[in-house]
Enzyme design. Structure first.
Site: not given
Length: 271
Positions: A72, A108, A135-136, A158, A161, A216, A218, A239
């Site tokens: 993404k 999203d 990513g989301v 971590t 990030k 998230v 599904y 999700g």
């Protein structure tokens, strides 16, 4: 008799891993329902494949792409234009040609917002914890800010990030991994749970019950994270609705048609 070759537009979802994605199922269902000459497929790519993929979009060989984990952000480098949503989140999940420019957009954000509307959960004035920084996550944070969430906390294995996300969203509160307090909503945004026996191993027992736990993921329908939440007396939501809404928004951009979201669509994903 002259046989006319039917011209099929081609659409893709890309990611790695990709086998669990149900995007083709839902898009091909809507394509058929709306009599559109198109096909939607999934493709597992490596980071090195992104450039040639985007040039295929530029050449009109591929008419639209959905992007899932882990590309993404990576894909942005190859695009010619970003919508405001994609720019603000540095996250792209929908690609199309706009005035001959390969454009990246993010459905999203509204996908998550519409999912909250569906379940009538008002995030304003709420304390919300997000687990994971993948990513989301930028899209969910952006959506929560739009919906006036009171405070957004984030914990990630971590820490680096998590700190990167704080550069994008100044008011984000970073917690140490495993640090839990009382929240109104806990969101699992990690991929832990894609395999049925994956477990987060976080202790949420300090949270008062009847809060909302949201995953998230599904597919599978109920992760261990959601099972545990229910056992602690909380509400749970996967999700699926977010997934359907983000897909419908992408479909509308590509085909100019608002696809119908009904029981049949939801049942497709439950099989």
């Amino acid at each position: 008799r002259i046989f006319r070759k039917i011209y099929m537009k081609k659409y893709l979802v890309i990611g790695n891993p990709i086998q669990h994605s149900l995007s083709p199922l839902i898009h091909n269902y809507w394509i058929k329902k709306n009599n559109i000459q198109a096909i939607y497929e999934k493709e597992k790519l490596e980071k090195g494949d992104l450039e040639s993929l985007i040039s295929k979009v530029k050449q009109g060989k591929i008419h639209g792409v959905n992007v899932t984990v882990p590309f993404k952000k990576d894909v942005i480098f190859y695009l010619e234009k970003l919508t405001l949503e994609a720019e603000n989140t540095q996250s792209v999940n929908t690609i199309y040609l706009d005035n001959n420019k390969v454009t990246g957009h993010n459905t999203d954000i509204d996908g998550f917002g519409l999912a909250m509307q569906d379940i009538k959960f008002d995030v304003s004035k709420k304390h919300i914890l997000i687990v994971g920084a993948g990513g989301v996550v930028p899209s969910i944070i952006y959506s929560l800010i739009k919906m006036r969430a009171y405070k957004i906390y984030l914990t990630n294995r971590t820490r680096e990030k998590a700190e990167d996300l704080k550069k994008l969203f100044k008011n984000l509160i970073i917690l140490n991994w495993g640090e839990t307090q009382n929240f109104d909503m806990v969101i699992n945004a990690t991929s832990v749970g894609l395999n049925t026996n994956d477990e987060l191993n976080l202790d949420f027992s300090k949270i008062e019950n009847n809060k909302l736990f949201y995953d998230v993921i599904y597919n599978p329908k109920e992760t261990i994270f959601l099972k545990n939440a229910k056992n602690l007396g909380n509400k749970s939501e996967n999700g699926k609705r977010m997934f359907i809404h983000q897909a419908a928004l992408a479909f509308k951009i590509w085909h100019g048609v608002q696809p119908k979201i009904d029981r049949e669509v939801e049942n497709l994903l439950d099989k």
